[in-house]
Design a protein around this motif. Structure first.
Motif: not given
Length: 146
Positions: A46-51, A56-57, A98-102, A131-132
């Protein structure tokens, strides 16, 4: 030719908390992902989704332990310096970066699972990039579909 194979899909999801501290970090979470699959997807494909549900990460699939994780953090410091250029200004000075990182390190990754195991390359690991320093508590959601 008709496919007479029976397919049953299942969805399992959990969250766990991490403390990342007040410094930039590339935190290897591969073992946590593998343990989740051991309990929810033994022998399954199957598939593993990591969220990571934070603004900010991010999640990266990289080599760790040989300097690549530190190199990634150094590149992010070069690309996103913690200075006053950012329009997003709450928090510590430079926090807007940090808000631009994603936008550069996505807050998610979806990976193949074969026989209940992550189908990663030999040197690949799943890494939380944070980075936050203003928010040391992070939630990670793991979801298996298979």
């Amino acid at each position: 030719m008709a496919d007479n194979t029976s397919h049953t899909s299942t969805f399992h999801t959990i969250t766990f908390e991490l403390t990342t501290g007040s410094q930039e970090v590339a935190l290897d979470i591969t073992d946590r992902c593998a343990a989740f699959l051991d309990s929810t997807a033994p022998g399954r494909d199957g598939l593993l989704n990591i969220f990571v549900p934070h603004a900010t990460a991010g999640i990266a699939v990289i080599e760790t332990g040989a300097g690549s994780d530190d190199d990634l953090l150094a590149v992010l410091r070069d690309l996103l310096p913690a200075d006053s250029r950012w329009r997003h200004r709450h928090g510590t000075p430079g926090h807007g970066r940090d808000h631009v990182l994603p936008g550069l390190v996505a807050p998610h990754a979806t990976l193949p699972v074969v026989g209940g195991r992550l189908a990663l390359g030999i040197w690949q690991s799943i890494v939380l990039i944070d980075t936050n320093g203003d928010n040391p508590r992070r939630t990670v959601r793991l979801s298996f579909l298979g």
